[in-house]
Design a protein around this motif. Structure first.
Motif, PDB file in Angstrom:
ATOM      1  N   LEU A  31     -69.513  12.061 -13.317  1.00 49.37           N
ATOM      2  CA  LEU A  31     -68.375  12.878 -13.651  1.00 49.37           C
ATOM      3  C   LEU A  31     -68.670  13.756 -14.659  1.00 49.37           C
ATOM      4  O   LEU A  31     -69.471  13.512 -15.582  1.00 49.37           O
ATOM      5  CB  LEU A  31     -67.440  11.756 -14.058  1.00 49.37           C
ATOM      6  N   SER A  32     -67.882  14.753 -14.782  1.00 49.86           N
ATOM      7  CA  SER A  32     -68.203  15.847 -15.692  1.00 49.86           C
ATOM      8  C   SER A  32     -66.758  16.139 -16.476  1.00 49.86           C
ATOM      9  O   SER A  32     -66.028  16.168 -15.546  1.00 49.86           O
ATOM     10  CB  SER A  32     -68.997  17.164 -15.228  1.00 49.86           C
ATOM     11  N   CYS A  33     -66.680  16.501 -17.692  1.00 51.03           N
ATOM     12  CA  CYS A  33     -65.413  16.792 -18.329  1.00 51.03           C
ATOM     13  C   CYS A  33     -65.723  18.178 -19.221  1.00 51.03           C
ATOM     14  O   CYS A  33     -66.341  18.046 -20.344  1.00 51.03           O
ATOM     15  CB  CYS A  33     -64.976  15.780 -19.158  1.00 51.03           C
ATOM     16  N   ALA A  34     -65.275  19.265 -18.586  1.00 47.08           N
ATOM     17  CA  ALA A  34     -65.434  20.254 -19.501  1.00 47.08           C
ATOM     18  C   ALA A  34     -64.106  20.819 -20.390  1.00 47.08           C
ATOM     19  O   ALA A  34     -62.973  20.821 -19.998  1.00 47.08           O
ATOM     20  CB  ALA A  34     -65.467  21.530 -18.477  1.00 47.08           C
ATOM     21  N   ALA A  35     -64.588  20.884 -21.609  1.00 48.43           N
ATOM     22  CA  ALA A  35     -63.468  21.126 -22.477  1.00 48.43           C
ATOM     23  C   ALA A  35     -63.646  22.433 -23.021  1.00 48.43           C
ATOM     24  O   ALA A  35     -64.414  23.323 -23.043  1.00 48.43           O
ATOM     25  CB  ALA A  35     -63.725  20.199 -24.095  1.00 48.43           C
ATOM     26  N   SER A  36     -62.294  23.008 -23.620  1.00 52.11           N
ATOM     27  CA  SER A  36     -62.047  24.271 -24.246  1.00 52.11           C
ATOM     28  C   SER A  36     -60.893  24.361 -24.918  1.00 52.11           C
ATOM     29  O   SER A  36     -59.905  23.287 -24.793  1.00 52.11           O
ATOM     30  CB  SER A  36     -61.689  25.300 -22.790  1.00 52.11           C
ATOM     31  N   TRP A  63     -64.336   7.998 -21.841  1.00 49.07           N
ATOM     32  CA  TRP A  63     -63.906   8.106 -20.387  1.00 49.07           C
ATOM     33  C   TRP A  63     -63.056   6.689 -20.340  1.00 49.07           C
ATOM     34  O   TRP A  63     -63.373   5.634 -20.940  1.00 49.07           O
ATOM     35  CB  TRP A  63     -65.183   8.083 -19.480  1.00 49.07           C
ATOM     36  N   TYR A  64     -61.987   6.884 -19.921  1.00 51.67           N
ATOM     37  CA  TYR A  64     -60.924   5.693 -19.467  1.00 51.67           C
ATOM     38  C   TYR A  64     -60.908   5.767 -18.039  1.00 51.67           C
ATOM     39  O   TYR A  64     -61.129   6.739 -17.328  1.00 51.67           O
ATOM     40  CB  TYR A  64     -59.692   5.752 -20.335  1.00 51.67           C
ATOM     41  N   ARG A  65     -60.351   4.539 -17.436  1.00 49.06           N
ATOM     42  CA  ARG A  65     -59.908   4.390 -16.105  1.00 49.06           C
ATOM     43  C   ARG A  65     -58.610   3.671 -15.881  1.00 49.06           C
ATOM     44  O   ARG A  65     -58.420   2.938 -16.787  1.00 49.06           O
ATOM     45  CB  ARG A  65     -61.130   4.101 -15.341  1.00 49.06           C
ATOM     46  N   GLN A  66     -58.118   4.125 -14.881  1.00 50.84           N
ATOM     47  CA  GLN A  66     -56.808   3.202 -14.480  1.00 50.84           C
ATOM     48  C   GLN A  66     -56.950   3.039 -13.098  1.00 50.84           C
ATOM     49  O   GLN A  66     -56.631   3.798 -12.230  1.00 50.84           O
ATOM     50  CB  GLN A  66     -55.411   3.898 -14.969  1.00 50.84           C
ATOM     51  N   ALA A  67     -56.877   1.773 -12.731  1.00 45.08           N
ATOM     52  CA  ALA A  67     -56.742   1.428 -11.229  1.00 45.08           C
ATOM     53  C   ALA A  67     -55.043   1.167 -10.933  1.00 45.08           C
ATOM     54  O   ALA A  67     -54.752   0.788 -11.983  1.00 45.08           O
ATOM     55  CB  ALA A  67     -57.521  -0.070 -11.145  1.00 45.08           C
ATOM     56  N   CYS A  77     -60.919  11.699 -18.953  1.00 41.82           N
ATOM     57  CA  CYS A  77     -61.674  12.352 -20.188  1.00 41.82           C
ATOM     58  C   CYS A  77     -60.712  12.133 -21.159  1.00 41.82           C
ATOM     59  O   CYS A  77     -59.424  12.690 -21.108  1.00 41.82           O
ATOM     60  CB  CYS A  77     -62.005  13.662 -19.802  1.00 41.82           C
ATOM     61  N   ASN A  78     -60.807  11.974 -22.379  1.00 44.85           N
ATOM     62  CA  ASN A  78     -60.277  11.754 -23.679  1.00 44.85           C
ATOM     63  C   ASN A  78     -60.943  12.401 -24.805  1.00 44.85           C
ATOM     64  O   ASN A  78     -62.261  12.327 -24.993  1.00 44.85           O
ATOM     65  CB  ASN A  78     -59.845  10.358 -23.952  1.00 44.85           C
ATOM     66  N   ALA A  79     -60.357  13.129 -25.734  1.00 54.25           N
ATOM     67  CA  ALA A  79     -61.160  13.548 -26.818  1.00 54.25           C
ATOM     68  C   ALA A  79     -60.251  13.266 -27.996  1.00 54.25           C
ATOM     69  O   ALA A  79     -58.959  13.331 -28.048  1.00 54.25           O
ATOM     70  CB  ALA A  79     -61.157  15.055 -26.942  1.00 54.25           C
ATOM     71  N   GLN A  80     -60.971  12.604 -29.160  1.00 55.95           N
ATOM     72  CA  GLN A  80     -60.397  12.184 -30.070  1.00 55.95           C
ATOM     73  C   GLN A  80     -60.883  12.520 -31.577  1.00 55.95           C
ATOM     74  O   GLN A  80     -62.363  12.455 -31.490  1.00 55.95           O
ATOM     75  CB  GLN A  80     -60.181  10.844 -30.396  1.00 55.95           C
ATOM     76  N   ALA A  81     -60.272  12.995 -32.609  1.00 54.22           N
ATOM     77  CA  ALA A  81     -60.725  13.485 -33.842  1.00 54.22           C
ATOM     78  C   ALA A  81     -59.837  12.761 -34.850  1.00 54.22           C
ATOM     79  O   ALA A  81     -58.576  12.945 -34.721  1.00 54.22           O
ATOM     80  CB  ALA A  81     -61.023  14.940 -33.837  1.00 54.22           C
ATOM     81  N   ARG A  82     -60.252  12.318 -35.991  1.00 56.79           N
ATOM     82  CA  ARG A  82     -59.714  11.885 -36.909  1.00 56.79           C
ATOM     83  C   ARG A  82     -59.990  12.874 -38.135  1.00 56.79           C
ATOM     84  O   ARG A  82     -61.209  12.836 -38.687  1.00 56.79           O
ATOM     85  CB  ARG A  82     -59.755  10.375 -37.508  1.00 56.79           C
ATOM     86  N   TRP A  83     -59.029  13.724 -38.697  1.00 55.57           N
ATOM     87  CA  TRP A  83     -59.423  14.634 -39.811  1.00 55.57           C
ATOM     88  C   TRP A  83     -59.110  13.898 -41.280  1.00 55.57           C
ATOM     89  O   TRP A  83     -58.906  12.892 -41.278  1.00 55.57           O
ATOM     90  CB  TRP A  83     -58.453  16.017 -39.508  1.00 55.57           C
TER      91      TRP A  83
END
Length: 121
Positions: A20-25, A36-40, A96-102
């Motif tokens: 799997l790929s996840c392209a971010a912009s 990466w998460y998943r849900q069945a 796909c998930n992106a997380q940041a804590r500033w």
């Protein structure tokens, strides 16, 4: 506008592999931990794998340990999930998930639309 676009899902064979790929912009990709998460069907969303912003550390859920590998290319703003030794129970929608804590305490949390992975013979 932040976008996370997953690709590479589809039908996999038991014992086979998918990548799997996840392209971010729209975000400072190298500042974000990527997950990466998943849900069945009928189940809660679960964490599959995570990689720190610089890629120096990874962590895996129990279901992924020893079979899946997460990696990232900050130059390409892309995160990958290499899935080997696939099992039917890996069937799920993968997100796909992106997380940041500033430093000011705020948290950014973005999700892709998901990609279906089906493992079946």
């Amino acid at each position: 506008q932040v976008q996370l676009v997953e690709s590479g899902g589809g039908l996999g064979q038991p014992g086979g592999s998918l990548r799997l790929s996840c392209a971010a912009s729209g975000l400072a990709f190298s500042a974000y931990a990527m997950n990466w998460y998943r849900q069945a069907p009928g189940k809660e969303r679960e964490l599959v794998a995570t990689v720190t912003n610089a890629g120096g550390s990874t962590n895996y859920g129990d279901s992924a340990k020893g079979r899946f590998t997460i990696s990232r290319d900050n130059a390409k703003k892309t995160v990958y999930l290499q899935m080997n030794s696939l099992k039917p129970e890996d069937t799920a929608v993968y997100y796909c998930n992106a997380q940041a804590r500033w430093v000011d305490g705020t948290i950014d949390n973005y999700w892709g639309q998901g990609t279906q992975v089906t493992v079946s013979s």
